[in-house]
Design a protein around this motif. Structure first.
Motif, PDB file in Angstrom:
ATOM      1  N   LEU A 121      -1.253   0.169   1.774  1.00  0.00           N
ATOM      2  CA  LEU A 121      -0.338   1.284   1.563  1.00  0.00           C
ATOM      3  C   LEU A 121      -0.733   2.487   2.406  1.00  0.00           C
ATOM      4  CD1 LEU A 121      -0.057   1.122  -2.336  1.00  0.00           C
ATOM      5  CD2 LEU A 121       1.313  -0.080  -0.620  1.00  0.00           C
ATOM      6  N   ILE A 122       0.200   3.414   2.582  1.00  0.00           N
ATOM      7  CA  ILE A 122      -0.095   4.601   3.376  1.00  0.00           C
ATOM      8  C   ILE A 122      -1.152   5.477   2.722  1.00  0.00           C
ATOM      9  CG2 ILE A 122       2.129   4.656   4.569  1.00  0.00           C
ATOM     10  CD1 ILE A 122       3.066   6.767   2.590  1.00  0.00           C
ATOM     11  N   SER A 123      -1.375   5.297   1.420  1.00  0.00           N
ATOM     12  CA  SER A 123      -2.399   6.055   0.700  1.00  0.00           C
ATOM     13  C   SER A 123      -3.813   5.530   0.974  1.00  0.00           C
ATOM     14  CB  SER A 123      -2.125   5.996  -0.799  1.00  0.00           C
ATOM     15  OG  SER A 123      -2.206   4.658  -1.257  1.00  0.00           O
ATOM     16  N   GLY A 124      -3.895   4.347   1.623  1.00  0.00           N
ATOM     17  CA  GLY A 124      -5.193   3.749   1.921  1.00  0.00           C
ATOM     18  C   GLY A 124      -5.563   2.613   0.986  1.00  0.00           C
ATOM     19  N   GLU A 125      -4.834   2.453  -0.105  1.00  0.00           N
ATOM     20  CA  GLU A 125      -5.110   1.380  -1.050  1.00  0.00           C
ATOM     21  C   GLU A 125      -4.631   0.041  -0.486  1.00  0.00           C
ATOM     22  OE1 GLU A 125      -4.359   3.324  -5.335  1.00  0.00           O
ATOM     23  OE2 GLU A 125      -2.682   3.425  -3.944  1.00  0.00           O
ATOM     24  N   MET A 146       7.261   0.647   6.859  1.00  0.00           N
ATOM     25  CA  MET A 146       7.840  -0.606   7.320  1.00  0.00           C
ATOM     26  C   MET A 146       9.289  -0.666   6.855  1.00  0.00           C
ATOM     27  SD  MET A 146       4.902  -3.478   6.618  1.00  0.00           S
ATOM     28  CE  MET A 146       5.691  -4.696   7.629  1.00  0.00           C
ATOM     29  N   ILE A 147      10.099  -1.345   7.632  1.00  0.00           N
ATOM     30  CA  ILE A 147      11.478  -1.520   7.217  1.00  0.00           C
ATOM     31  C   ILE A 147      11.620  -2.780   6.375  1.00  0.00           C
ATOM     32  CG2 ILE A 147      12.433  -0.225   9.158  1.00  0.00           C
ATOM     33  CD1 ILE A 147      13.090  -2.872  10.496  1.00  0.00           C
ATOM     34  N   LYS A 148      12.660  -2.826   5.552  1.00  0.00           N
ATOM     35  CA  LYS A 148      12.839  -3.937   4.615  1.00  0.00           C
ATOM     36  C   LYS A 148      12.843  -5.287   5.317  1.00  0.00           C
ATOM     37  CE  LYS A 148      15.694  -1.349   1.466  1.00  0.00           C
ATOM     38  NZ  LYS A 148      16.989  -1.292   0.796  1.00  0.00           N
ATOM     39  N   GLN A 149      13.461  -5.380   6.481  1.00  0.00           N
ATOM     40  CA  GLN A 149      13.543  -6.654   7.192  1.00  0.00           C
ATOM     41  C   GLN A 149      12.140  -7.156   7.556  1.00  0.00           C
ATOM     42  OE1 GLN A 149      15.728  -6.511  10.857  1.00  0.00           O
ATOM     43  NE2 GLN A 149      16.271  -8.659  10.718  1.00  0.00           N
ATOM     44  N   ASP A 150      11.253  -6.269   7.983  1.00  0.00           N
ATOM     45  CA  ASP A 150       9.871  -6.646   8.298  1.00  0.00           C
ATOM     46  C   ASP A 150       9.137  -7.123   7.047  1.00  0.00           C
ATOM     47  OD1 ASP A 150      10.233  -5.948  10.943  1.00  0.00           O
ATOM     48  OD2 ASP A 150       9.375  -3.937  10.688  1.00  0.00           O
ATOM     49  N   ILE A 151       9.377  -6.463   5.927  1.00  0.00           N
ATOM     50  CA  ILE A 151       8.739  -6.838   4.667  1.00  0.00           C
ATOM     51  C   ILE A 151       9.202  -8.227   4.243  1.00  0.00           C
ATOM     52  CG2 ILE A 151       8.600  -6.291   2.202  1.00  0.00           C
ATOM     53  CD1 ILE A 151       8.802  -3.301   3.083  1.00  0.00           C
ATOM     54  N   GLN A 152      10.502  -8.472   4.309  1.00  0.00           N
ATOM     55  CA  GLN A 152      11.041  -9.778   3.920  1.00  0.00           C
ATOM     56  C   GLN A 152      10.491 -10.880   4.806  1.00  0.00           C
ATOM     57  OE1 GLN A 152      15.216  -8.948   4.147  1.00  0.00           O
ATOM     58  NE2 GLN A 152      15.311  -8.198   2.036  1.00  0.00           N
ATOM     59  N   HIS A 153      10.393 -10.631   6.095  1.00  0.00           N
ATOM     60  CA  HIS A 153       9.858 -11.622   7.034  1.00  0.00           C
ATOM     61  C   HIS A 153       8.391 -11.940   6.715  1.00  0.00           C
ATOM     62  CE1 HIS A 153       9.364 -13.932  10.663  1.00  0.00           C
ATOM     63  NE2 HIS A 153       8.329 -13.189  10.998  1.00  0.00           N
ATOM     64  N   ALA A 154       7.598 -10.922   6.419  1.00  0.00           N
ATOM     65  CA  ALA A 154       6.184 -11.125   6.099  1.00  0.00           C
ATOM     66  C   ALA A 154       6.019 -11.936   4.817  1.00  0.00           C
ATOM     67  CB  ALA A 154       5.470  -9.783   5.957  1.00  0.00           C
ATOM     68  N   LEU A 155       6.865 -11.703   3.842  1.00  0.00           N
ATOM     69  CA  LEU A 155       6.748 -12.421   2.572  1.00  0.00           C
ATOM     70  C   LEU A 155       7.145 -13.876   2.691  1.00  0.00           C
ATOM     71  CD1 LEU A 155       8.052  -9.757   0.068  1.00  0.00           C
ATOM     72  CD2 LEU A 155       5.702 -10.373   0.588  1.00  0.00           C
ATOM     73  N   TRP A 169       8.769   2.448   1.053  1.00  0.00           N
ATOM     74  CA  TRP A 169       8.311   3.465   2.004  1.00  0.00           C
ATOM     75  C   TRP A 169       6.797   3.688   1.943  1.00  0.00           C
ATOM     76  CZ3 TRP A 169       5.840   7.824   0.371  1.00  0.00           C
ATOM     77  CH2 TRP A 169       5.984   8.180  -0.966  1.00  0.00           C
ATOM     78  N   THR A 170       6.127   3.206   0.882  1.00  0.00           N
ATOM     79  CA  THR A 170       4.682   3.392   0.773  1.00  0.00           C
ATOM     80  C   THR A 170       3.880   2.301   1.482  1.00  0.00           C
ATOM     81  OG1 THR A 170       4.513   2.168  -1.318  1.00  0.00           O
ATOM     82  CG2 THR A 170       4.934   4.554  -1.465  1.00  0.00           C
ATOM     83  N   ILE A 171       4.563   1.250   1.957  1.00  0.00           N
ATOM     84  CA  ILE A 171       3.871   0.138   2.603  1.00  0.00           C
ATOM     85  C   ILE A 171       3.635   0.457   4.081  1.00  0.00           C
ATOM     86  CG2 ILE A 171       3.991  -2.314   3.183  1.00  0.00           C
ATOM     87  CD1 ILE A 171       5.844  -2.616   0.717  1.00  0.00           C
ATOM     88  N   LYS A 172       2.359   0.425   4.447  1.00  0.00           N
ATOM     89  CA  LYS A 172       2.006   0.678   5.851  1.00  0.00           C
ATOM     90  C   LYS A 172       2.035  -0.616   6.653  1.00  0.00           C
ATOM     91  CE  LYS A 172      -1.399   3.110   8.625  1.00  0.00           C
ATOM     92  NZ  LYS A 172      -2.615   3.931   8.563  1.00  0.00           N
ATOM     93  N   ARG A 173       1.439  -1.682   6.089  1.00  0.00           N
ATOM     94  CA  ARG A 173       1.413  -2.970   6.795  1.00  0.00           C
ATOM     95  C   ARG A 173       0.931  -4.074   5.861  1.00  0.00           C
ATOM     96  NH1 ARG A 173      -2.522  -0.072   9.668  1.00  0.00           N
ATOM     97  NH2 ARG A 173      -4.552  -0.337   8.743  1.00  0.00           N
TER      98      ARG A 173
END
Length: 59
Positions: free
Chosen positions: A20-24, A1-10, A53-57
């Motif tokens: 996370l992309i690791s499945g956790e 995810m890009i930083k702008q998407d993360i900020q909007h979600a928060l 960079w580890t955040i999938k969604r």
């Protein structure tokens, strides 16, 4: 995810479920750390710091 998407979600909710992309998946209150390009997730088991960079969604 890009930083702008993360900020909007928060901005939409205090408690987030972060997958996370690791499945956790972590559920907790998130804070952005701009200097470290990371997200701090405060859960009932402690505080976790994950790079953007580890955040999938957000679930």
């Amino acid at each position: 995810m890009i930083k702008q998407d993360i900020q909007h979600a928060l901005l939409s909710n205090l408690c987030q479920r972060v997958h996370l992309i690791s499945g956790e998946t972590y559920t907790g209150v998130c804070q952005i750390d701009h200097s470290a390009d990371a997200l701090h997730i405060e859960t009932n088991k402690g505080t976790f710091t994950v790079p953007y960079w580890t955040i999938k969604r957000f679930i």
